[in-house]
Design a protein around this motif. Structure first.
Motif, PDB file in Angstrom:
ATOM      1  N   ARG A 150       0.815  -1.226   0.000  1.00  0.00           N
ATOM      2  CA  ARG A 150       0.000   0.000   0.000  1.00  0.00           C
ATOM      3  C   ARG A 150       0.843   1.269   0.000  1.00  0.00           C
ATOM      4  N   GLY A 171       3.276   1.853  -1.814  1.00  0.00           N
ATOM      5  CA  GLY A 171       3.679   2.142  -3.187  1.00  0.00           C
ATOM      6  C   GLY A 171       4.125   0.887  -3.900  1.00  0.00           C
ATOM      7  N   HIS A 172       3.535   0.655  -5.070  1.00  0.00           N
ATOM      8  CA  HIS A 172       3.847  -0.551  -5.831  1.00  0.00           C
ATOM      9  C   HIS A 172       3.773  -0.269  -7.333  1.00  0.00           C
ATOM     10  N   SER A 190       2.209  -0.414 -10.804  1.00  0.00           N
ATOM     11  CA  SER A 190       0.765  -0.349 -11.029  1.00  0.00           C
ATOM     12  C   SER A 190       0.093  -1.672 -11.383  1.00  0.00           C
ATOM     13  N   THR A 241       7.380   4.613 -12.191  1.00  0.00           N
ATOM     14  CA  THR A 241       6.146   5.104 -11.584  1.00  0.00           C
ATOM     15  C   THR A 241       5.617   4.083 -10.591  1.00  0.00           C
ATOM     16  N   ILE A 242       5.082   4.595  -9.484  1.00  0.00           N
ATOM     17  CA  ILE A 242       4.428   3.716  -8.512  1.00  0.00           C
ATOM     18  C   ILE A 242       2.993   4.162  -8.292  1.00  0.00           C
ATOM     19  N   LYS A 243       2.195   3.235  -7.827  1.00  0.00           N
ATOM     20  CA  LYS A 243       0.795   3.499  -7.523  1.00  0.00           C
ATOM     21  C   LYS A 243       0.637   3.397  -6.007  1.00  0.00           C
ATOM     22  N   GLY A 244      -0.142   4.301  -5.437  1.00  0.00           N
ATOM     23  CA  GLY A 244      -0.359   4.284  -3.993  1.00  0.00           C
ATOM     24  C   GLY A 244       0.774   4.967  -3.250  1.00  0.00           C
ATOM     25  N   GLY A 245       0.691   4.922  -1.939  1.00  0.00           N
ATOM     26  CA  GLY A 245       1.759   5.479  -1.100  1.00  0.00           C
ATOM     27  C   GLY A 245       1.936   6.979  -1.234  1.00  0.00           C
ATOM     28  N   LYS A 246       3.162   7.378  -1.188  1.00  0.00           N
ATOM     29  CA  LYS A 246       3.622   8.770  -1.162  1.00  0.00           C
ATOM     30  C   LYS A 246       2.709   9.703  -1.915  1.00  0.00           C
TER      31      LYS A 246
END
Length: 103
Positions: free
Chosen positions: A35, A37-38, A40, A98-103
Motif C-alpha cells: 500500500r 507504493g507498488h 501499477s 512510476t508507482i501506484k499508492g503510497g507517497k
C-alpha cells in the motif's frame, strides 16, 4: 530442500521498467508495504501466501519485494510448483519507475 548452487533467473529493476507490457508481476511484500507504493500492474501475494498462488504456468511471473531477498525465496517456491519465475533484483528499493499508492 534448499540447493546451495541453484541459479534462478533474474532481471534488474531497470530491465523490468523498460518493458512492463503484458507482464505478470507479483509483489511479495506485506500488504502494508504494498500500500505504501507498488508497480501499477503488480499483484500483492505476500511471501507467506505465495504457496497458494494460482496462475498461468505458461506465462512467466516476475517477482519483486523490497530488496530482492524475499522475492528470491518466492521464485524458488514458485519454480517448485512449475512456474517460470524471475526474480527482480534490488526490489522496490531500486525501482525508479512510476508507482501506484503510497507517497
Amino acid at each position: 530442500m534448499f540447493k546451495l548452487f541453484s541459479k534462478n533467473a533474474a532481471i534488474t529493476t531497470k530491465e523490468l521498467e523498460n518493458d512492463l507490457s503484458e507482464k505478470t508481476i507479483l509483489d511479495v511484500r506485506t500488504p502494508g508495504e504494498y500500500r505504501m507504493g507498488h508497480i501499477s500492474n503488480a499483484k500483492n501475494v505476500p511471501l507467506d501466501k505465495i504457496a497458494t498462488y494460482v496462475g498461468d504456468k505458461e506465462t512467466p511471473v516476475y517477482v519483486i519485494c523490497q530488496s530482492g531477498m524475499r522475492s528470491k525465496r518466492a521464485v524458488g517456491m514458485l519454480k517448485k510448483k512449475g512456474y517460470t519465475a524471475i526474480n527482480v533484483r534490488g526490489g522496490m528499493s531500486q525501482w525508479t519507475g512510476t508507482i501506484k499508492g503510497g507517497k
